[in-house]
Design an enzyme around this catalytic site. Structure first.
Site, PDB file in Angstrom:
ATOM      1  N   CYS A 187       0.820  -1.209   0.000  1.00 12.18           N
ATOM      2  CA  CYS A 187       0.000   0.000   0.000  1.00 12.18           C
ATOM      3  C   CYS A 187       0.863   1.273   0.000  1.00 12.18           C
ATOM      4  O   CYS A 187       2.008   1.251  -0.459  1.00 12.18           O
ATOM      5  CB  CYS A 187      -0.971  -0.020   1.186  1.00 12.18           C
ATOM      6  N   ASP A 190      -3.206   1.696  10.120  1.00 17.40           N
ATOM      7  CA  ASP A 190      -4.390   2.559  10.211  1.00 17.40           C
ATOM      8  C   ASP A 190      -4.902   2.585  11.637  1.00 17.40           C
ATOM      9  O   ASP A 190      -5.313   3.628  12.132  1.00 17.40           O
ATOM     10  CB  ASP A 190      -5.467   2.086   9.231  1.00 17.40           C
TER      11      ASP A 190
HETATM   12  C1  RUB Z   1      -3.543   3.358   3.491  1.00 17.08           C
HETATM   13  C2  RUB Z   1      -2.858   2.412   4.421  1.00 17.08           C
HETATM   14  C3  RUB Z   1      -1.574   2.886   5.054  1.00 17.08           C
HETATM   15  C4  RUB Z   1      -1.891   3.503   6.405  1.00 17.08           C
HETATM   16  C5  RUB Z   1      -0.687   4.227   6.996  1.00 17.08           C
HETATM   17  O1  RUB Z   1      -4.844   2.919   3.119  1.00 17.08           O
HETATM   18  O2  RUB Z   1      -3.306   1.334   4.702  1.00 17.08           O
HETATM   19  O3  RUB Z   1      -0.701   1.819   5.280  1.00 17.08           O
HETATM   20  O4  RUB Z   1      -2.951   4.428   6.292  1.00 17.08           O
HETATM   21  O5  RUB Z   1      -0.395   5.397   6.288  1.00 17.08           O
HETATM   22  P1  RUB Z   1      -5.764   3.871   2.201  1.00 17.08           P
HETATM   23  P2  RUB Z   1       0.429   6.593   6.962  1.00 17.08           P
HETATM   24  O6  RUB Z   1      -4.995   4.151   0.943  1.00 17.08           O
HETATM   25  O7  RUB Z   1      -7.022   3.101   1.994  1.00 17.08           O
HETATM   26  O8  RUB Z   1      -6.011   5.157   2.996  1.00 17.08           O
HETATM   27  O9  RUB Z   1       1.719   6.007   7.404  1.00 17.08           O
HETATM   28  O10 RUB Z   1       0.584   7.606   5.875  1.00 17.08           O
HETATM   29  O11 RUB Z   1      -0.368   7.092   8.114  1.00 17.08           O
END
Ligand code: RUB
Length: 325
Positions: A134, A203
């Site tokens: 992701c 998340d």
């Molecule tokens: C994004 C996702 C990321 C986390 C962490 O999912 O799973 O691994 O949000 O991101 P989506 P960060 O694209 O559905 O939002 O480290 O930027 O907080």
């Protein structure tokens, strides 16, 4: 109060124009700040209830985002405490104090991301083969930091169906000069034996130390376990969901079927134009955005406080959120 702004930011978050927990939390907090600044409320109670309804609208834009909820709740709590401590103050003074507090939260988030990048880079051995999933802004920052420190990691990004956030990660890393490869999600099993570590973002983190992250994370953790590959997660403590301490199950967002069916190979040409085939009647399309990886499969969380075990994280996060001393 700047309702339009709040509405459009909530829409951008819901449509993934703004994606990733950190960006979502920042965008929501900035929208709340602007809403507070623009408020026409004449008394503190009205100001607070305006703030509360804006905060609710933002928080509902994506259900699996405690970092956003924690940042919004922090602002609301500050506002209430300020009203109780200074009941006779003007709304303008309350606004100014709230603004300063919100600036402080945003600054804290940046500081935390920087610390995580530093602590995470320490975990990376020179030339390590790292599998990522992701798009996590926290993780990208950390990998670039490792590159800048001369570790020269070799990063393989999984595409991350259905919305391909892995391509965003691949582009950002490649642009920063990190040796990067892109692979389809289903190659994870064959790639895993060649990996030194799997690194993902977060998340949500539960009171049991379990990780909620992009769908497919759990599969990677199981594969990593089977092949004795280190599985690490870069997560700011704000990702902790305090409500899970009271028995709440972290909700898993179910997204639109259209994201999955899309217009890939199952499309037909019509009058020279590609046309998506209709979803067959009776076919149910599943599109959970996240999954839960149990604490036992997680080697460590890399947080702003350093490397912590899944068992330690909830206590440390509760202190940060001022839920305990
Ligand atoms: C994004 C996702 C990321 C986390 C962490 O999912 O799973 O691994 O949000 O991101 P989506 P960060 O694209 O559905 O939002 O480290 O930027 O907080």
């Amino acid at each position: 109060m700047g309702k339009g702004d709040v509405r459009s930011v909530a829409k951008d978050i819901g449509s993934l124009k703004v994606q990733g927990a950190r960006r979502i939390a920042k965008a929501a907090l900035l929208a709340l700040m602007r809403a507070g600044d623009k408020s026409k409320a004449k008394d503190a109670d009205t100001f607070y209830s305006d703030l509360l309804s804006a905060s609710r609208e933002l928080a509902e834009s994506r259900p699996t985002e405690p970092m956003m909820r924690n940042a919004l709740s922090d602002s609301l709590r500050f506002c209430l405490a300020h009203i109780h401590a200074h009941p006779s103050r003007e709304v303008s003074q309350l606004k100014a104090a709230l603004h300063t507090h919100q600036d402080h939260i945003l600054y804290g988030m940046d500081q935390a991301a920087e610390k995580i990048a530093r602590h995470g880079a320490e975990q990376i051995a020179p030339g390590a083969n790292i599998l990522v999933h992701c798009h996590s802004s926290t993780l990208v920052r950390m990998l670039i930091r490792a590159q800048e420190e001369g570790k020269h990691p070799r990063v393989t990004c999984l595409e991350t169906r259905p919305l391909f956030q892995g391509r965003l990660t691949a582009r950002e890393l490649a642009d920063a000069g990190v040796k990067t490869a892109l692979a389809v999600d289903s190659s994870a099993g064959s790639l895993m034996p060649g990996m030194d570590m799997v690194f993902v973002g977060a998340d949500a983190i539960t009171a049991g130390g379990d990780l909620v992250n992009k769908i497919g994370t759990h599969t990677l953790a199981q594969l990593a376990d089977r092949h004795s590959v280190r599985f690490l997660c870069a997560a700011e403590l704000y990702k902790y969901d305090p409500l899970t301490l009271f028995g709440r199950t972290e909700p898993i967002e179910e997204r639109a079927a259209a994201e999955v069916w899309g217009d890939g190979r199952y499309a037909k040409e019509k009058n020279g134009k590609r046309k998506t085939l209709d979803v067959p009647a009776g076919l149910r399309i599943l599109n959970p955005a996240f999954d839960l990886t149990p604490a036992r499969l997680i080697g460590a969380y890399i947080t702003e406080e350093g490397r912590v075990s899944p068992a330690q994280l909830p206590g440390i996060a509760q202190r940060k959120l001022r839920l305990k001393n």
